[in-house]
Design an enzyme around this catalytic site. Sequence first.
Site, PDB file in Angstrom:
ATOM      1  N   ASN A  76       0.831  -1.210   0.000  1.00  0.00           N
ATOM      2  CA  ASN A  76       0.000   0.000   0.000  1.00  0.00           C
ATOM      3  C   ASN A  76       0.863   1.255   0.000  1.00  0.00           C
ATOM      4  O   ASN A  76       1.932   1.278   0.606  1.00  0.00           O
ATOM      5  CB  ASN A  76      -0.933  -0.012   1.213  1.00  0.00           C
ATOM      6  CG  ASN A  76      -1.862  -1.202   1.193  1.00  0.00           C
ATOM      7  OD1 ASN A  76      -2.023  -1.827   0.147  1.00  0.00           O
ATOM      8  ND2 ASN A  76      -2.452  -1.542   2.321  1.00  0.00           N
TER       9      ASN A  76
ATOM     10  N   HIS B 195       5.836  -0.806  -2.774  1.00  0.00           N
ATOM     11  CA  HIS B 195       5.350  -0.040  -3.924  1.00  0.00           C
ATOM     12  C   HIS B 195       5.432   1.473  -3.679  1.00  0.00           C
ATOM     13  O   HIS B 195       4.820   2.249  -4.410  1.00  0.00           O
ATOM     14  CB  HIS B 195       3.917  -0.470  -4.274  1.00  0.00           C
ATOM     15  CG  HIS B 195       3.850  -1.904  -4.746  1.00  0.00           C
ATOM     16  ND1 HIS B 195       2.681  -2.590  -4.908  1.00  0.00           N
ATOM     17  CD2 HIS B 195       4.836  -2.767  -5.102  1.00  0.00           C
ATOM     18  CE1 HIS B 195       2.941  -3.838  -5.329  1.00  0.00           C
ATOM     19  NE2 HIS B 195       4.239  -3.958  -5.446  1.00  0.00           N
TER      20      HIS B 195
HETATM   21  P1  OAD Z   1      -6.163  -6.090  -4.792  1.00  0.00           P
HETATM   22  O1  OAD Z   1      -7.208  -5.087  -5.105  1.00  0.00           O
HETATM   23  O2  OAD Z   1      -5.616  -6.889  -5.908  1.00  0.00           O
HETATM   24  O3  OAD Z   1      -6.736  -7.126  -3.728  1.00  0.00           O
HETATM   25  C1  OAD Z   1      -7.395  -6.679  -2.555  1.00  0.00           C
HETATM   26  C2  OAD Z   1      -7.684  -7.882  -1.707  1.00  0.00           C
HETATM   27  O4  OAD Z   1      -8.218  -7.420  -0.470  1.00  0.00           O
HETATM   28  C3  OAD Z   1      -8.721  -8.845  -2.307  1.00  0.00           C
HETATM   29  O5  OAD Z   1      -8.214 -10.173  -2.221  1.00  0.00           O
HETATM   30  C4  OAD Z   1      -9.942  -8.668  -1.399  1.00  0.00           C
HETATM   31  O6  OAD Z   1     -10.671  -9.880  -1.219  1.00  0.00           O
HETATM   32  C5  OAD Z   1      -9.310  -8.235  -0.100  1.00  0.00           C
HETATM   33  N1  OAD Z   1     -10.164  -7.404   0.769  1.00  0.00           N
HETATM   34  C6  OAD Z   1     -11.105  -6.506   0.419  1.00  0.00           C
HETATM   35  N2  OAD Z   1     -11.605  -5.903   1.526  1.00  0.00           N
HETATM   36  C7  OAD Z   1     -10.975  -6.447   2.594  1.00  0.00           C
HETATM   37  C8  OAD Z   1     -11.032  -6.239   4.007  1.00  0.00           C
HETATM   38  N3  OAD Z   1     -11.840  -5.336   4.555  1.00  0.00           N
HETATM   39  N4  OAD Z   1     -10.212  -6.987   4.787  1.00  0.00           N
HETATM   40  C9  OAD Z   1      -9.364  -7.897   4.260  1.00  0.00           C
HETATM   41  N5  OAD Z   1      -9.254  -8.122   2.932  1.00  0.00           N
HETATM   42  C10 OAD Z   1     -10.035  -7.407   2.115  1.00  0.00           C
HETATM   43  O7  OAD Z   1      -5.016  -5.329  -3.986  1.00  0.00           O
HETATM   44  P2  OAD Z   1      -3.496  -5.775  -3.763  1.00  0.00           P
HETATM   45  O8  OAD Z   1      -3.380  -7.232  -3.579  1.00  0.00           O
HETATM   46  O9  OAD Z   1      -2.947  -4.894  -2.711  1.00  0.00           O
HETATM   47  O10 OAD Z   1       0.392  -2.239  -7.399  1.00  0.00           O
HETATM   48  O11 OAD Z   1      -2.858  -5.376  -5.150  1.00  0.00           O
HETATM   49  C11 OAD Z   1      -1.486  -5.528  -5.325  1.00  0.00           C
HETATM   50  C12 OAD Z   1      -0.950  -4.469  -6.238  1.00  0.00           C
HETATM   51  O12 OAD Z   1      -1.712  -4.442  -7.456  1.00  0.00           O
HETATM   52  C13 OAD Z   1      -1.087  -3.051  -5.717  1.00  0.00           C
HETATM   53  O13 OAD Z   1      -0.089  -2.699  -4.797  1.00  0.00           O
HETATM   54  C14 OAD Z   1      -0.983  -2.236  -6.979  1.00  0.00           C
HETATM   55  C15 OAD Z   1      -1.859  -3.065  -7.887  1.00  0.00           C
HETATM   56  O14 OAD Z   1      -1.559  -3.008  -9.247  1.00  0.00           O
HETATM   57  C16 OAD Z   1       0.912  -1.147  -7.993  1.00  0.00           C
HETATM   58  O15 OAD Z   1       0.231  -0.175  -8.251  1.00  0.00           O
HETATM   59  C17 OAD Z   1       2.360  -1.228  -8.294  1.00  0.00           C
END
Ligand code: OAD
Length: 274
Positions: free
Chosen positions: A109, A126
């Site tokens: 994040n 990131h």
């Molecule tokens: P994603 O949007 O890919 O995934 C978010 C995850 O959080 C999903 O698996 C949801 O099920 C989960 N989720 C949603 N609400 C939640 C809650 N209240 N508690 C727990 N989990 C919850 O986001 P990231 O995995 O962070 O990179 O994405 C990774 C990277 O992709 C980011 O850092 C960004 C993006 O492209 C860059 O911009 C370089």
Amino acid sequence: MSRWENEIVKAASILSVSTKTVVMSGAGVSAESNIPTFRDAGGLWDQMDPVEAGTADNLFAQLEQNADKLKPILNDLLNAFGKAEPNPGHTALFDLEKMGILKTVITQNIDNLHREAGNTDIIEMHGNMFQMRCLGCGHKAILDRKSYVSDIEEKLKTITKLDFSAIVSLALHCEHCSSIMRPDVVMFGEEVQAMSESFQAAQDSDAMLVLGTSGVVYPAAYLPFEAKKAGAGIIVINPKENPFDKITDVYIPMKTGEALPAIVQEIRNQAGAS
Ligand code: OAD
């Protein structure tokens, strides 16, 4: 009592004997601070194409060509980032640090919320959108969330066309060398930050909390596998299934803002009972 009480108890049992827990967090951890995730329905990548907006060059081109479409999305995002505050999940992670359990937070994040919650050992793979990096001398400066966002919002009101020079006019200048500064965030095609420190932290961990991440973006998604290889207990908190199921010791399908405070409370209960 939560439906996932058994899982909370198991997670607390793993963490209560840990002194080197590492967190690997993603956008889901900040969802309860009202920052949209990327890949959930209605998330950022539903509103704009990551290929078109995820690299610096493409973003400039998109802003110029599709300003009418992108400006409201960017305004909403700025608004969300400007108002965001740490939620109970972030606060519980600071509790775990104060209890001597949590060592390092590795996060994907860019929202600065782990820092604002109080955690001190943080790796932002990131980057951080409130940290500016000078393109001349490399100097870095962390800015105040609210004043930075309101500054940009004010400047945006005066801009009619989002072309390159308008975007450059939004940039801050370095206090040391006067060069332009850019937000210290990692765009697609750029190297992630502190990769070797992240892998080292995962390899040194005795437990890993994998929180709110879809686990599809590498190299961050390798870290739970590195931790598992090193013998760490893997606790995954995410309402949705994710690619870590084969290495997960405890899976809690809850929101982190609900599960993490419950785990902290359970660790305190177990300590009180012993
Ligand atoms: P994603 O949007 O890919 O995934 C978010 C995850 O959080 C999903 O698996 C949801 O099920 C989960 N989720 C949603 N609400 C939640 C809650 N209240 N508690 C727990 N989990 C919850 O986001 P990231 O995995 O962070 O990179 O994405 C990774 C990277 O992709 C980011 O850092 C960004 C993006 O492209 C860059 O911009 C370089």
